[in-house]
Design a protein around this motif. Structure first.
Motif, PDB file in Angstrom:
ATOM      1  N   LYS A  24      78.545 -47.541  20.357  1.00 53.95           N
ATOM      2  CA  LYS A  24      79.372 -47.987  21.474  1.00 53.95           C
ATOM      3  C   LYS A  24      80.107 -46.810  22.111  1.00 53.95           C
ATOM      4  CE  LYS A  24      80.186 -52.664  19.667  1.00 53.95           C
ATOM      5  NZ  LYS A  24      81.202 -53.624  19.158  1.00 53.95           N
ATOM      6  N   LEU A  25      80.574 -45.871  21.253  1.00 56.36           N
ATOM      7  CA  LEU A  25      81.265 -44.691  21.776  1.00 56.36           C
ATOM      8  C   LEU A  25      80.349 -43.854  22.667  1.00 56.36           C
ATOM      9  CD1 LEU A  25      83.402 -43.294  18.794  1.00 56.36           C
ATOM     10  CD2 LEU A  25      84.247 -44.254  20.932  1.00 56.36           C
ATOM     11  N   LYS A  26      79.092 -43.761  22.293  1.00 58.13           N
ATOM     12  CA  LYS A  26      78.141 -42.955  23.066  1.00 58.13           C
ATOM     13  C   LYS A  26      77.994 -43.474  24.488  1.00 58.13           C
ATOM     14  CE  LYS A  26      75.345 -41.358  19.143  1.00 58.13           C
ATOM     15  NZ  LYS A  26      74.015 -41.432  18.465  1.00 58.13           N
ATOM     16  N   ALA A  27      78.255 -44.763  24.657  1.00 53.57           N
ATOM     17  CA  ALA A  27      78.141 -45.369  25.991  1.00 53.57           C
ATOM     18  C   ALA A  27      79.500 -45.681  26.608  1.00 53.57           C
ATOM     19  CB  ALA A  27      77.309 -46.650  25.897  1.00 53.57           C
ATOM     20  N   ASP A  28      80.574 -45.337  25.906  1.00 51.63           N
ATOM     21  CA  ASP A  28      81.915 -45.655  26.401  1.00 51.63           C
ATOM     22  C   ASP A  28      82.205 -44.852  27.673  1.00 51.63           C
ATOM     23  OD1 ASP A  28      84.997 -44.901  26.449  1.00 51.63           O
ATOM     24  OD2 ASP A  28      84.797 -46.801  25.371  1.00 51.63           O
ATOM     25  N   PRO A  29      82.517 -45.518  28.789  1.00 54.77           N
ATOM     26  CA  PRO A  29      82.716 -44.789  30.053  1.00 54.77           C
ATOM     27  C   PRO A  29      83.867 -43.787  29.999  1.00 54.77           C
ATOM     28  CG  PRO A  29      83.375 -47.103  30.258  1.00 54.77           C
ATOM     29  CD  PRO A  29      82.656 -46.974  28.966  1.00 54.77           C
TER      30      PRO A  29
ATOM     31  N   GLY B 134      87.359 -49.500   2.878  1.00 47.63           N
ATOM     32  CA  GLY B 134      86.361 -50.514   2.548  1.00 47.63           C
ATOM     33  C   GLY B 134      86.569 -51.835   3.262  1.00 47.63           C
ATOM     34  N   LYS B 135      87.489 -51.862   4.213  1.00 46.95           N
ATOM     35  CA  LYS B 135      87.697 -53.086   4.980  1.00 46.95           C
ATOM     36  C   LYS B 135      86.567 -53.318   5.977  1.00 46.95           C
ATOM     37  CE  LYS B 135      92.745 -53.231   4.641  1.00 46.95           C
ATOM     38  NZ  LYS B 135      94.038 -53.268   5.383  1.00 46.95           N
ATOM     39  N   GLU B 136      85.886 -52.211   6.316  1.00 40.35           N
ATOM     40  CA  GLU B 136      84.683 -52.281   7.136  1.00 40.35           C
ATOM     41  C   GLU B 136      83.602 -51.451   6.447  1.00 40.35           C
ATOM     42  OE1 GLU B 136      83.987 -54.003   9.715  1.00 40.35           O
ATOM     43  OE2 GLU B 136      85.866 -54.537  10.714  1.00 40.35           O
ATOM     44  N   PRO B 137      82.336 -51.907   6.465  1.00 43.43           N
ATOM     45  CA  PRO B 137      81.258 -51.133   5.855  1.00 43.43           C
ATOM     46  C   PRO B 137      80.900 -49.933   6.727  1.00 43.43           C
ATOM     47  CG  PRO B 137      80.356 -53.051   6.953  1.00 43.43           C
ATOM     48  CD  PRO B 137      81.856 -53.178   7.053  1.00 43.43           C
ATOM     49  N   ILE B 138      80.187 -48.984   6.169  1.00 43.01           N
ATOM     50  CA  ILE B 138      79.800 -47.799   6.938  1.00 43.01           C
ATOM     51  C   ILE B 138      78.918 -48.181   8.109  1.00 43.01           C
ATOM     52  CG2 ILE B 138      77.760 -47.254   5.549  1.00 43.01           C
ATOM     53  CD1 ILE B 138      80.318 -44.755   7.110  1.00 43.01           C
TER      54      ILE B 138
ATOM     55  N   ASN C 284      83.141 -37.041  16.691  1.00 41.59           N
ATOM     56  CA  ASN C 284      83.011 -38.396  16.147  1.00 41.59           C
ATOM     57  C   ASN C 284      81.621 -38.984  16.358  1.00 41.59           C
ATOM     58  OD1 ASN C 284      85.802 -38.973  15.138  1.00 41.59           O
ATOM     59  ND2 ASN C 284      86.301 -38.504  17.266  1.00 41.59           N
ATOM     60  N   LEU C 285      80.850 -38.366  17.229  1.00 38.84           N
ATOM     61  CA  LEU C 285      79.487 -38.819  17.458  1.00 38.84           C
ATOM     62  C   LEU C 285      78.494 -38.153  16.501  1.00 38.84           C
ATOM     63  CD1 LEU C 285      79.415 -38.698  21.376  1.00 38.84           C
ATOM     64  CD2 LEU C 285      80.171 -40.555  19.878  1.00 38.84           C
ATOM     65  N   LEU C 286      78.957 -37.189  15.716  1.00 40.91           N
ATOM     66  CA  LEU C 286      78.075 -36.414  14.845  1.00 40.91           C
ATOM     67  C   LEU C 286      77.904 -37.080  13.477  1.00 40.91           C
ATOM     68  CD1 LEU C 286      79.444 -32.811  15.580  1.00 40.91           C
ATOM     69  CD2 LEU C 286      77.524 -33.989  16.671  1.00 40.91           C
TER      70      LEU C 286
ATOM     71  N   ASP D  74      77.716 -48.728  14.166  1.00 37.90           N
ATOM     72  CA  ASP D  74      77.728 -49.558  15.378  1.00 37.90           C
ATOM     73  C   ASP D  74      78.784 -49.062  16.363  1.00 37.90           C
ATOM     74  OD1 ASP D  74      75.771 -51.126  14.209  1.00 37.90           O
ATOM     75  OD2 ASP D  74      77.186 -52.658  13.499  1.00 37.90           O
ATOM     76  N   TYR D  75      79.914 -48.650  15.812  1.00 37.98           N
ATOM     77  CA  TYR D  75      81.000 -48.178  16.667  1.00 37.98           C
ATOM     78  C   TYR D  75      80.611 -46.882  17.380  1.00 37.98           C
ATOM     79  CZ  TYR D  75      85.730 -46.971  18.166  1.00 37.98           C
ATOM     80  OH  TYR D  75      86.832 -46.647  18.916  1.00 37.98           O
ATOM     81  N   VAL D  76      79.925 -45.997  16.673  1.00 37.80           N
ATOM     82  CA  VAL D  76      79.480 -44.735  17.270  1.00 37.80           C
ATOM     83  C   VAL D  76      78.521 -44.999  18.426  1.00 37.80           C
ATOM     84  CG1 VAL D  76      78.119 -42.640  16.868  1.00 37.80           C
ATOM     85  CG2 VAL D  76      79.894 -43.317  15.233  1.00 37.80           C
TER      86      VAL D  76
END
Length: 504
Positions: free
Chosen positions: A479-484, A466-470, A245-247, A475-477
């Motif tokens: 946050k995931l990269k830093a998610d403990p 399409g409820k959220e833009p790409i 999911n980080l790729l 932005d979510y990725v």
């Protein structure tokens, strides 16, 4: 060998010769003891998928006992509550000689392995040639954290698992080539929607019948994997496992799916659509593509051919050069350490016979011309087989030889489709890629992984619709990269991977 022979023959040498001749039908021979020894008492716990399980007096069970000089005490458990039954049985300490562990890597099994509760079979397996015919993936993917095998895999094909299949007759009608990339697939799906492939004059077809669930990409899973080029959530990059999911490739798959959603190439209700509903759309001539195993493509094809003789769902070999390789097992049979070593070896011999051609055919098909007939090399079950509960879904859950083409055939399938499916599986096997994280353990993932996966999938679903833009995914990725939690899971997965690699 007829039962009365054992009564009439009294000369020891003659008995020995006859038993030797009986055992020559397979590579490793029958697992019965030489001479008139007492039958080996064997307790087994496994699951069944027939309406009712075979009873102790089942004709095939009795024949299997006769050929192997055993007495089988089988506890049959419904798959609906099998996991619970395993947990209770393991906790009780009263474990049968052979127990099917449907999840060989849950915390309870791992703990018992670490405590020495099961036999390490690794040093013994080379003496059982039929078991050694199982694919290397079956053995590699059932190794525990120390790199050792504590069970006999229940073998399943490594190739031919769930992947994209398409209406070949629609491709032919629209003069389109079979797609080999996701870009080509997109154009095919667009043509399926816009060019009236069913010829009814209406724009009522759906390019690809896919759906997701709250835990993952479900029937869009292999489309995503065709971008990431790995079968699962973890990809090995420079010797380390990285969550896919980080790729950037996952981002590309979401852009692809969002575009398909906007252009109505996939169902508008994909977020709530169920598998049965999806299949109904296929069978009603509405869908051009789906994800399922190679042989499962015959299910909607067979239904459609009742009214559309040329209907044909074609399983694809690959997309973007990627094809999925499965783990090669569905659970494993473990032997508790309370079983003496000599009996453990006899149990391995029994399972080896079950993995031979003779033993597997008996367990899965019964007696020729009684439980099955054979036509063009295909075994066809008779009504007597159903009456006697003779099936792969019964005794075949214990005894089964490895068949790379198990996912090539379904009942009623014509020979030309079967042969095509075999060729597709052969081509897949040349390039297929598996999941490097099979069997790896992360305690943090056990605690929080389910909730984390739900959050990730929720964002994916919103982006596709399409409820959220790409950009929200980007932005979510970050946050995931830093998610403990994900950082800890990644650390533990890599530790487990390195430990298993060093042990091999």
């Amino acid at each position: 060998m007829k039962k009365k022979s054992f009564v009439l023959l009294s000369v020891t040498l003659l008995v020995s010769l006859l038993l030797s001749a009986c055992s020559s039908g397979t590579k490793s021979g029958s697992s019965g003891s030489e001479g008139l020894t007492k039958p080996l008492e064997v307790s087994i716990m496994t699951m069944y998928y027939t309406p009712e399980p075979p009873g102790p007096d089942n004709v095939v069970v009795k024949e299997f006992e006769k050929r192997t000089n055993t007495r089988l005490n089988i506890t049959w458990v419904s798959p609906n509550n099998y996991g619970d039954k395993v947990n209770v049985t393991l906790a009780s300490g009263d474990i049968p000689d052979l127990i099917l562990l449907d999840d060989p890597f849950n915390a309870q099994v791992r703990g018992m392995v670490a405590q020495g509760a099961f036999w390490d079979l690794t040093p013994y397996l080379q003496d059982y040639p039929n078991l050694m015919l199982y694919p290397k993936e079956s053995w590699e993917n059932t190794k525990q954290a120390d790199g050792k095998n504590y069970g006999i895999p229940r073998p399943r094909p490594t190739d031919g698992g769930g992947f994209t299949y398409l209406r070949k007759d629609w491709l032919d009608k629209l003069k389109l080539d079979v797609p080999t990339t996701t870009d080509e697939l997109y154009e095919v799906l667009k043509a399926f929607v816009e060019q009236d492939p069913d010829g009814n004059g209406k724009k009522d077809t759906i390019g690809y019948i896919g759906f997701v669930d709250q835990n993952g990409m479900a029937n869009f899973g292999q489309l995503q994997n065709s971008f990431t080029k790995v079968n699962g959530d973890w990809k090995l990059i420079d010797g380390k496992l990285v969550n896919v999911n980080l790729l950037p490739e996952v981002r590309e798959s979401l852009v692809w799916l969002n575009r398909a959603y906007v252009e109505k190439l996939i169902p508008e209700d994909f977020a709530v659509l169920k598998n049965t509903q999806s299949k109904d759309l296929l069978k009603s001539n509405r869908g051009g593509g789906f994800q399922d195993t190679v042989e499962a493509a015959w299910e909607p094809t067979e239904e459609l051919r009742k009214t559309i003789p040329e209907a044909d769902f074609l399983p694809l070999v690959s997309l973007n050069g990627y094809s999925n390789k499965d783990s090669g097992f569905f659970g494993m049979f473990a032997i508790p350490k309370t079983v003496p070593e000599d009996k453990m070896k006899q149990l391995l011999k029994l399972m080896d016979y079950g993995a031979s051609q003779e033993g597997s055919d008996l367990a899965n098909f019964g007696f020729k011309d009684v439980h099955y007939t054979e036509e063009n090399g295909i075994k066809l079950a008779t009504p007597q087989a159903q009456k006697d509960i003779v099936a792969q879904q019964a005794l075949g859950q214990i005894f089964l030889k490895y068949d790379p083409y198990l996912r090539a055939y379904r009942t009623g399938m014509p020979l030309d489709v079967l042969e095509r499916n075999k060729k597709i599986i052969d081509e897949k096997a040349k390039i297929s890629m598996g999941d490097p994280a099979v069997g790896l353990y992360s305690e943090t993932s056990t605690l929080v992984g389910t909730e984390l996966r739900k959050k990730i999938q929720d964002m994916k679903t919103k982006v596709i619709m399409g409820k959220e833009p790409i950009s929200a995914w980007d932005d979510y990725v970050e946050k995931l990269k830093a998610d403990p939690d994900l950082l800890k899971i990644t650390e533990e997965m890599n530790e487990a991977y390195q430990q298993r690699t060093k042990s091999e």
